[in-house]
Design a protein around this motif. Structure first.
Motif, mmCIF file in Angstrom:
data_model
loop_
_atom_site.group_PDB
_atom_site.id
_atom_site.type_symbol
_atom_site.label_atom_id
_atom_site.label_comp_id
_atom_site.label_asym_id
_atom_site.label_seq_id
_atom_site.Cartn_x
_atom_site.Cartn_y
_atom_site.Cartn_z
ATOM 1 N N GLU A 89 -1.390 -4.014 2.879
ATOM 2 C CA GLU A 89 -2.931 -4.306 3.176
ATOM 3 C C GLU A 89 -3.195 -5.412 3.946
ATOM 4 O O GLU A 89 -3.288 -6.615 3.080
ATOM 5 C CB GLU A 89 -3.792 -4.146 2.127
ATOM 6 C CG GLU A 89 -3.682 -2.679 1.328
ATOM 7 C CD GLU A 89 -4.677 -2.668 0.214
ATOM 8 O OE1 GLU A 89 -5.494 -3.400 0.243
ATOM 9 O OE2 GLU A 89 -4.809 -1.473 -0.400
ATOM 10 N N GLY A 90 -2.947 -5.552 5.134
ATOM 11 C CA GLY A 90 -3.286 -6.895 5.977
ATOM 12 C C GLY A 90 -2.293 -7.440 6.630
ATOM 13 O O GLY A 90 -2.342 -8.319 7.553
ATOM 14 N N SER A 91 -1.014 -7.372 6.099
ATOM 15 C CA SER A 91 0.287 -8.219 6.650
ATOM 16 C C SER A 91 1.236 -7.391 7.273
ATOM 17 O O SER A 91 2.417 -7.758 7.387
ATOM 18 C CB SER A 91 0.589 -9.010 5.825
ATOM 19 O OG SER A 91 0.981 -8.593 4.544
ATOM 20 N N GLY A 92 0.991 -6.081 7.456
ATOM 21 C CA GLY A 92 2.182 -5.152 8.323
ATOM 22 C C GLY A 92 3.019 -4.641 7.583
ATOM 23 O O GLY A 92 2.984 -4.275 6.344
ATOM 24 N N TYR A 108 0.849 -1.134 -0.046
ATOM 25 C CA TYR A 108 0.071 -0.097 -0.071
ATOM 26 C C TYR A 108 0.938 1.154 -0.125
ATOM 27 O O TYR A 108 0.523 2.155 -0.681
ATOM 28 C CB TYR A 108 -0.988 0.102 1.290
ATOM 29 C CG TYR A 108 -2.049 0.978 1.197
ATOM 30 C CD1 TYR A 108 -3.196 0.497 0.590
ATOM 31 C CD2 TYR A 108 -2.027 2.265 1.661
ATOM 32 C CE1 TYR A 108 -4.517 1.367 0.411
ATOM 33 C CE2 TYR A 108 -3.177 2.998 1.707
ATOM 34 C CZ TYR A 108 -4.275 2.637 1.107
ATOM 35 O OH TYR A 108 -5.457 3.406 0.920
ATOM 36 N N ARG A 109 1.905 1.174 0.608
ATOM 37 C CA ARG A 109 3.136 2.215 0.782
ATOM 38 C C ARG A 109 4.334 1.801 0.387
ATOM 39 O O ARG A 109 4.710 0.847 1.030
ATOM 40 C CB ARG A 109 2.985 3.134 1.947
ATOM 41 C CG ARG A 109 1.603 3.698 2.214
ATOM 42 C CD ARG A 109 1.548 5.129 1.394
ATOM 43 N NE ARG A 109 0.650 5.827 1.717
ATOM 44 C CZ ARG A 109 -0.638 5.723 1.199
ATOM 45 N NH1 ARG A 109 -0.841 4.693 0.024
ATOM 46 N NH2 ARG A 109 -1.781 6.546 1.331
ATOM 47 N N ILE A 110 5.406 2.637 -0.363
ATOM 48 C CA ILE A 110 6.541 2.378 -0.670
ATOM 49 C C ILE A 110 7.319 3.300 -0.345
ATOM 50 O O ILE A 110 7.104 4.542 -0.838
ATOM 51 C CB ILE A 110 6.830 1.769 -2.023
ATOM 52 C CG1 ILE A 110 5.815 0.515 -2.311
ATOM 53 C CG2 ILE A 110 8.473 1.530 -2.155
ATOM 54 C CD1 ILE A 110 5.905 0.248 -3.946
ATOM 55 N N THR A 111 8.497 3.223 0.486
ATOM 56 C CA THR A 111 9.432 4.419 1.158
ATOM 57 C C THR A 111 10.599 4.161 0.920
ATOM 58 O O THR A 111 10.889 2.944 1.482
ATOM 59 C CB THR A 111 8.768 5.050 2.233
ATOM 60 O OG1 THR A 111 9.593 6.478 2.406
ATOM 61 C CG2 THR A 111 9.119 4.173 3.386
ATOM 62 N N PRO A 112 11.566 4.936 0.610
ATOM 63 C CA PRO A 112 13.116 4.451 0.653
ATOM 64 C C PRO A 112 13.361 4.622 2.387
ATOM 65 O O PRO A 112 12.706 5.272 3.095
ATOM 66 C CB PRO A 112 13.778 5.612 -0.203
ATOM 67 C CG PRO A 112 12.981 6.677 -0.238
ATOM 68 C CD PRO A 112 11.465 6.151 -0.115
ATOM 69 N N ILE A 113 14.376 3.785 2.779
ATOM 70 C CA ILE A 113 15.176 3.858 4.040
ATOM 71 C C ILE A 113 16.025 4.781 4.092
ATOM 72 O O ILE A 113 17.235 4.836 3.396
ATOM 73 C CB ILE A 113 15.287 2.387 4.410
ATOM 74 C CG1 ILE A 113 14.125 1.616 4.647
ATOM 75 C CG2 ILE A 113 16.072 2.653 5.954
ATOM 76 C CD1 ILE A 113 14.536 0.255 5.014
ATOM 77 N N ALA A 114 15.945 5.985 4.948
ATOM 78 C CA ALA A 114 16.982 6.879 5.080
ATOM 79 C C ALA A 114 18.534 6.568 5.413
ATOM 80 O O ALA A 114 18.442 5.640 6.374
ATOM 81 C CB ALA A 114 16.436 7.958 6.054
ATOM 82 N N GLY A 115 19.427 6.775 4.700
ATOM 83 C CA GLY A 115 20.931 6.170 5.280
ATOM 84 C C GLY A 115 21.157 4.990 4.439
ATOM 85 O O GLY A 115 22.279 4.244 4.529
ATOM 86 N N HIS A 116 19.977 4.105 3.676
ATOM 87 C CA HIS A 116 20.336 2.773 3.238
ATOM 88 C C HIS A 116 19.519 2.887 1.952
ATOM 89 O O HIS A 116 18.533 2.467 1.551
ATOM 90 C CB HIS A 116 19.461 1.952 4.235
ATOM 91 C CG HIS A 116 20.271 1.801 5.360
ATOM 92 N ND1 HIS A 116 21.215 0.830 5.732
ATOM 93 C CD2 HIS A 116 19.954 2.458 6.773
ATOM 94 C CE1 HIS A 116 21.497 1.133 7.221
ATOM 95 N NE2 HIS A 116 20.456 2.230 7.772
ATOM 96 N N PRO A 117 20.325 3.387 1.023
ATOM 97 C CA PRO A 117 19.502 3.508 -0.367
ATOM 98 C C PRO A 117 19.205 2.359 -1.155
ATOM 99 O O PRO A 117 18.606 2.557 -1.989
ATOM 100 C CB PRO A 117 20.978 4.493 -1.036
ATOM 101 C CG PRO A 117 22.123 4.016 -0.371
ATOM 102 C CD PRO A 117 21.895 3.919 1.102
ATOM 103 N N ASP A 118 19.735 1.433 -0.513
ATOM 104 C CA ASP A 118 19.526 0.304 -1.159
ATOM 105 C C ASP A 118 18.441 -0.893 -0.791
ATOM 106 O O ASP A 118 18.052 -1.812 -1.196
ATOM 107 C CB ASP A 118 20.967 -0.854 -1.385
ATOM 108 C CG ASP A 118 21.942 -0.273 -2.303
ATOM 109 O OD1 ASP A 118 21.451 0.465 -3.380
ATOM 110 O OD2 ASP A 118 22.913 -0.438 -2.079
#
Length: 400
Positions: free
Chosen positions: A323-326, A306-316
């Protein structure tokens, strides 16, 4: 944070404590503010919020009390405010019952009222989007009655629901993409993709299903404009289409489209892109599209990102809300590095808690921590330990 039942609250992340704000009218009476629909800030640093029947809410963030300006129309009484925009010193309010209002909070009066019985002559007053254009104009997207261009000084309006396509008159606008002085891109739920040539004032069909090299479906869910000018359009049921600048050709990615550009699902829920790849979440799974080759790699079977976001400091690495499984942590090869599905919320079967967590929002907080908005409340997720460090579950019993 604007809530649907307890008004405006703030969260202090370090302590996990919430604070609720009170609002008073101009006579000093305490107002009952329950639903806060939208929050923004004006040029003076004051918080402006759409307070439903409470009208416009104004708050100095350093204080615990703010002012409520109920919006009264002589013809219709109190208006239900759902959105607020400050632009060029004017405050514009979207309402569910009477269209668009230009409001002067100092005098507590409506400067202009655009609705079915006034200058816009709308048959449907539900407003989905307000996009500022060159002063004094802005664009207003509506449900079932398409697009308007409104002059905020005179009340003059232009309704873009003319040929070449009469169906656009009844199009639900689901997304707007403003491209500056020249064009506005419009995604609709029934009419496909449109473009407004702003200097010419002409609306044209950019693409519809059935067009040669067109989009795959007229029910669009989301738009994404990449830095290289490529436009991505997600649909509710028939994949994804991308449009290269300089031509009128859409390349379709879907489960039913054969060849190298075949997605593993039909309904698109989320899009995120970096320099090399575009990541598309849908029913079911996530696909990675190589921007250079068009190759697709699939992962997270039976999961709906449902949402996709990059992790700060970990570009890869990416953080996924489903939806439903955390939540999931993936690398860019779509391999699962960690997952967390138990937020202490779900449903019970034979006295056993079955976690069911729909993640609506992901936002970077600080120091590898992310705020997660989910069906049961809100949590703080620590990327370093791959665990939930704080969880704020709504409980009717404890009023938390």
């Amino acid at each position: 944070i604007g809530t649907s039942d307890v008004g405006l609250v703030s969260l202090e992340p370090a302590t996990g404590k919430f604070q609720r704000y009170e609002f008073y009218d101009s006579l000093g009476s305490l107002m009952n503010i329950s639903a806060v629909k939208r929050i923004t800030f004006n040029t003076d640093g004051q918080l402006l919020a759409a307070g439903g029947a409470g009208g416009l809410l104004v708050l100095d963030p350093k204080k615990k009390h703010g002012l409520s300006f109920p919006v009264q129309s002589p013809q219709y009484g109190r208006l239900n405010v759902t959105d607020v925009l400050e632009d060029n010193g004017q405050i514009w309010l979207a309402t569910t019952n009477h269209g668009l209002v230009c409001f002067d909070p100092e005098k507590g009066i409506i400067k202009q009222l655009f609705d079915a019985k006034h200058s816009l002559r709308w048959n449907y007053n539900e407003i989905t989007r307000i996009v500022p254009a060159e002063y004094p104009w802005f664009f207003v997207g509506t449900l079932q009655n398409s697009l308007y261009k409104v002059n905020r000084e005179t009340g003059e309006s232009i309704h873009f629901a003319e040929p070449p396509d009469p169906i656009f008159h009844h199009a639900n606008i689901t997304d707007l993409l403003y491209k500056g002085k020249d064009s506005l891109i419009m995604a609709t739920a029934v009419g496909g993709l449109y473009m407004l040539d702003i200097p010419a004032g002409k609306t044209k069909i950019l693409s519809q299903s059935g067009f040669k090299n067109g989009i795959s479906y007229n029910n669009l869910s989301c738009l994404y404009l990449a830095s290289n000018g490529i436009l991505w359009a997600g649909t509710n049921g028939k994949g994804l289409a991308l449009h290269h600048p300089g031509n009128n050709r859409f390349r379709v990615y879907s489960a039913s489209n054969p060849g190298a550009f075949q997605l593993s699902f039909e309904s698109v829920r989320s899009i995120y892109a970096d320099q090399d790849y575009v990541f598309i979440g849908g029913y079911y799974g996530i696909d990675r599209v190589d921007k250079k080759t068009g190759e697709i790699l699939s992962g997270l079977d039976l999961v709906v990102p449902y949402r996709i976001t990059p992790i700060a400091g970990h570009p890869d690495e990416l953080l996924i809300g489903s939806e439903g499984s955390g939540t999931y942590v993936l690398n860019k090869n779509l391999e699962v590095l960690a997952s967390h599905g138990d937020f202490g919320f779900g449903f019970y079967s034979d006295n056993e808690l079955i976690p069911f967590v729909l993640v609506f929002a992901l936002e970077y907080l600080r120091n590898n921590e992310y705020l997660i908005g989910h069906t049961g409340g809100m949590a703080i997720y620590d990327y370093t330990t791959k665990s939930i460090v704080k969880n704020f579950i709504h409980s009717a019993d404890t009023n938390s």
